[in-house]
Enzyme design. Structure first.
Site, mmCIF file in Angstrom:
data_model
loop_
_atom_site.group_PDB
_atom_site.id
_atom_site.type_symbol
_atom_site.label_atom_id
_atom_site.label_comp_id
_atom_site.label_asym_id
_atom_site.label_seq_id
_atom_site.Cartn_x
_atom_site.Cartn_y
_atom_site.Cartn_z
ATOM 1 N N LYS A 13 52.891 -69.521 23.140
ATOM 2 C CA LYS A 13 52.512 -68.821 23.354
ATOM 3 C C LYS A 13 53.104 -67.340 24.029
ATOM 4 O O LYS A 13 54.654 -67.811 23.682
ATOM 5 C CB LYS A 13 51.319 -68.979 24.750
ATOM 6 C CG LYS A 13 50.605 -70.554 24.840
ATOM 7 C CD LYS A 13 49.621 -70.649 26.042
ATOM 8 C CE LYS A 13 48.285 -71.861 25.768
ATOM 9 N NZ LYS A 13 48.188 -71.695 26.818
ATOM 10 N N ARG A 124 51.883 -84.405 22.856
ATOM 11 C CA ARG A 124 51.027 -84.605 23.978
ATOM 12 C C ARG A 124 51.999 -84.759 25.356
ATOM 13 O O ARG A 124 51.908 -83.748 26.470
ATOM 14 C CB ARG A 124 49.742 -84.923 23.858
ATOM 15 C CG ARG A 124 48.390 -84.387 23.159
ATOM 16 C CD ARG A 124 47.903 -82.970 23.524
ATOM 17 N NE ARG A 124 47.218 -83.271 25.102
ATOM 18 C CZ ARG A 124 46.586 -82.280 25.750
ATOM 19 N NH1 ARG A 124 46.369 -81.168 24.793
ATOM 20 N NH2 ARG A 124 45.842 -82.436 26.396
ATOM 21 N N THR A 130 48.665 -79.768 31.448
ATOM 22 C CA THR A 130 48.112 -78.646 31.557
ATOM 23 C C THR A 130 48.898 -78.009 32.372
ATOM 24 O O THR A 130 49.140 -76.979 32.703
ATOM 25 C CB THR A 130 46.945 -78.313 30.883
ATOM 26 O OG1 THR A 130 46.247 -79.231 30.143
ATOM 27 C CG2 THR A 130 45.880 -77.001 31.252
ATOM 28 N N ARG A 141 56.869 -78.556 29.463
ATOM 29 C CA ARG A 141 56.035 -77.219 30.792
ATOM 30 C C ARG A 141 56.813 -77.539 32.105
ATOM 31 O O ARG A 141 56.368 -76.803 32.519
ATOM 32 C CB ARG A 141 54.198 -77.977 31.125
ATOM 33 C CG ARG A 141 53.214 -77.390 29.648
ATOM 34 C CD ARG A 141 51.725 -77.683 29.749
ATOM 35 N NE ARG A 141 51.073 -76.973 28.709
ATOM 36 C CZ ARG A 141 50.278 -77.660 27.895
ATOM 37 N NH1 ARG A 141 50.266 -79.314 28.412
ATOM 38 N NH2 ARG A 141 49.544 -76.846 27.157
ATOM 39 N N ASN A 161 51.467 -71.120 30.393
ATOM 40 C CA ASN A 161 51.293 -72.909 30.527
ATOM 41 C C ASN A 161 52.595 -72.907 29.359
ATOM 42 O O ASN A 161 53.357 -74.092 28.928
ATOM 43 C CB ASN A 161 51.293 -73.807 30.340
ATOM 44 C CG ASN A 161 50.047 -74.021 29.887
ATOM 45 O OD1 ASN A 161 50.212 -73.363 28.273
ATOM 46 N ND2 ASN A 161 49.031 -74.767 29.844
ATOM 47 N N HIS A 164 50.139 -74.220 23.426
ATOM 48 C CA HIS A 164 48.890 -75.318 22.927
ATOM 49 C C HIS A 164 49.593 -76.204 21.869
ATOM 50 O O HIS A 164 50.084 -76.031 21.457
ATOM 51 C CB HIS A 164 48.002 -74.337 21.949
ATOM 52 C CG HIS A 164 46.536 -75.078 22.056
ATOM 53 N ND1 HIS A 164 46.002 -75.582 22.188
ATOM 54 C CD2 HIS A 164 46.491 -75.935 20.867
ATOM 55 C CE1 HIS A 164 44.736 -76.098 21.795
ATOM 56 N NE2 HIS A 164 45.368 -76.353 20.895
#
Length: 189
Positions: A13, A124, A130, A141, A161, A164
């Site tokens: 991001k 993931r 998240t 993260r 964060n 994605h």
């Protein structure tokens, strides 16, 4: 027995690009054995991001419920009308979805198509939860996100964060088609 490879999408991001974490983030996927089969940097259009984020009522309401839940956990009272100018959770979710879109079009985004055995689950796990404060140390993260959902809610913006990652196989297939032309993805053996 044949090993079935999956493909998934990761977006770094605008906050990850701005903080110069692109190389670090990509290297974590490569060190985990995932193969890059598509890569690019784009300044996404509002139309693309609008297609990226779901529009179904349940997803939008969940955005609103998550803001309320996070606020309650932090002992911050939420008055939808006074604080956000909305009358219900769905309207709040629509407002948050707009914040997400505004954020995602605010700067460049790195799009990555990754391939590997159980790629979706592996990505993931590497990315982490998240909400940055809940992400385990050692995850992207957990190691690099510095944002708080409480501050984000008070500032009326999404949590920054960094990345994605597609949540499941159907989402990955839809998102890969949205972000990459077939000709932009390499074929592997």
């Amino acid at each position: 027995m044949k090993i079935i490879k999956e493909r998934t999408l990761v977006l770094i991001k605008p906050d990850g690009v701005e903080r110069k974490l692109v190389g670090e983030i990509i290297s974590r996927f490569e060190r985990a054995g995932l193969k890059i089969v598509g890569l690019g940097i784009v300044k996404p259009s509002r139309k693309l991001i609008d297609k990226h984020y779901p529009k179904d009522r349940q997803w939008i309401e969940n955005l609103g419920y998550n803001l309320i839940k996070t606020s309650e956990e932090a002992k911050v009272k939420v008055d939808l009308e006074k604080d956000y100018g909305v009358k219900n959770v769905y309207q709040l979710g629509l407002k948050i979805r707009k914040w997400l879109i505004d954020f995602m079009v605010s700067g460049p985004v790195v799009k990555i198509a990754l391939e590997g055995e159980q790629a979706i689950m592996v990505v993931r796990k590497l990315v982490g939860k998240t909400i940055p404060c809940l992400a385990e140390p050692g995850t992207i993260r957990g190691d690099f996100s510095i944002d708080s959902p409480i501050i984000a809610n008070l500032e009326k913006r999404p949590v920054k964060n960094l990345v994605h990652a597609s949540g499941n196989r159907e989402e990955a297939q839809r998102e890969l088609k949205l972000w990459f032309k077939e000709s932009e993805l390499i074929t592997t053996d």
